[in-house]
Write a protein that holds these residues in place. Structure first.
Motif: not given
Length: 90
Positions: A14-27
């Motif tokens: 769950x944490x890595x999925x949230x982190x990956x989504x966060x990175x995608x939205x920010x970048x």
């Protein structure tokens, strides 16, 4: 010990999925995370962003298998399956 490793893998998934989504939205967008998620949800693309976030879980899964942590890897797979079911209903 088995349940702890499975739970740890689930939380890492769950944490890595949230982190990956966060990175995608920010970048990839010019919005911050919260407003970006709201805009993407209003467009109906939130499931796609969550799916792209699961790519980070793939890297964590590979690391878990490399270090012979099969139960942690199994927890990550379980997290991805739960996330996939959740994206069907979002």
């Amino acid at each position: 010990m088995n349940k702890k490793d499975l739970l740890l893998g689930f939380l890492i998934g769950f944490a890595t999925t949230l982190f990956g989504s966060y990175l995608f939205v920010i970048i990839m967008t010019e919005y911050d995370f919260i407003s970006g998620i709201q805009i993407i949800k209003s467009q109906g693309n939130l499931g796609k962003i969550i799916t792209l976030g699961c790519i980070a879980t793939l890297a964590a899964f590979g690391l878990a298998l490399k270090f012979n942590k099969e139960l942690i890897a199994r927890g990550m797979v379980l997290a991805v399956m739960v996330i996939a079911l959740l994206t069907l209903f979002i």
